[in-house]
Motif scaffolding. Structure first.
Motif, short mmCIF file in Angstrom:
data_model
loop_
_atom_site.label_atom_id
_atom_site.label_comp_id
_atom_site.label_asym_id
_atom_site.label_seq_id
_atom_site.Cartn_x
_atom_site.Cartn_y
_atom_site.Cartn_z
N ALA A 44 -59.25 -10.20 16.20
CA ALA A 44 -60.65 -10.50 15.91
C ALA A 44 -61.31 -11.47 16.91
CB ALA A 44 -60.80 -11.01 14.48
N PRO A 45 -60.72 -12.64 17.20
CA PRO A 45 -61.43 -13.57 18.10
C PRO A 45 -61.73 -12.99 19.49
CG PRO A 45 -59.73 -14.73 16.88
CD PRO A 45 -59.52 -13.26 16.61
N HIS A 92 -50.77 -5.91 8.84
CA HIS A 92 -52.04 -5.47 9.43
C HIS A 92 -53.05 -6.61 9.44
CE1 HIS A 92 -51.09 -1.24 9.99
NE2 HIS A 92 -50.38 -1.34 8.88
N GLN A 93 -53.04 -7.44 8.41
CA GLN A 93 -53.91 -8.61 8.39
C GLN A 93 -53.54 -9.58 9.52
OE1 GLN A 93 -53.37 -11.53 5.23
NE2 GLN A 93 -55.59 -11.49 4.89
N PHE A 94 -52.25 -9.75 9.76
CA PHE A 94 -51.77 -10.61 10.85
C PHE A 94 -52.34 -10.12 12.19
CE2 PHE A 94 -48.66 -11.12 14.27
CZ PHE A 94 -48.54 -12.49 14.31
N TRP A 95 -52.22 -8.81 12.45
CA TRP A 95 -52.73 -8.27 13.71
C TRP A 95 -54.24 -8.35 13.79
CZ3 TRP A 95 -48.71 -4.24 12.41
CH2 TRP A 95 -47.49 -4.55 13.03
N ALA A 96 -54.92 -8.12 12.68
CA ALA A 96 -56.38 -8.21 12.68
C ALA A 96 -56.82 -9.63 13.05
CB ALA A 96 -56.93 -7.82 11.32
N ARG A 97 -56.11 -10.62 12.54
CA ARG A 97 -56.45 -12.00 12.86
C ARG A 97 -56.15 -12.33 14.33
NH1 ARG A 97 -54.53 -14.72 7.20
NH2 ARG A 97 -56.49 -14.30 6.13
N GLN A 98 -55.20 -11.65 14.93
CA GLN A 98 -54.92 -11.84 16.35
C GLN A 98 -56.02 -11.19 17.20
OE1 GLN A 98 -51.99 -13.48 17.56
NE2 GLN A 98 -51.87 -14.03 15.41
#
Length: 118
Positions: free
Chosen positions: A62-63, A54-60
């Motif tokens: 967010a920008p 979920h952190q991986f997808w959030a970082r994708q």
């Protein structure tokens, strides 16, 4: 990690991205962000996903979301001491949900295809 399994997941992610990009292109106000399949991670929950995924997808996400939100007018924000769940705020939330047209999308064949592929 099993490379063949990850390659299969990436292929599925590419296919889903293509279908969703097509769906978004025909939807007014929709913004598409392509997401690769996340690497499997320790700590998977009952659905096979982990907080790290979920952190991986959030970082994708967010920008592009930050860039998109920067172009939008400021949302209604309650003044100090004003109830967050005021009638005005609730009407604004209802209007935002209505503009998404998610209730009418349930019968959309393209959306059903995405669900089938998932």
């Amino acid at each position: 990690m099993d490379t063949s399994l990850h390659n299969l997941a990436q292929a599925r992610a590419r296919l889903l991205n293509e279908v969703i990009a097509d769906l978004c292109s025909g939807t007014n106000g929709a913004t598409f962000v392509s997401l690769p399949a996340a690497e499997p991670a320790d700590g998977a929950t009952h659905n096979g996903q982990s907080p790290l995924q979920h952190q991986f997808w959030a970082r994708q996400l967010a920008p592009p979301l930050i860039a998109l939100l920067a172009t939008r007018p400021e949302p209604y924000l309650p003044r100090q001491g004003q109830a967050v769940y005021s009638a005005k705020a609730e009407l604004a939330r209802q209007k935002a949900v209505d503009q998404l047209e998610v209730t009418s999308a349930a019968a959309d064949k393209r959306l059903m295809r995405i669900v089938e592929l998932a």
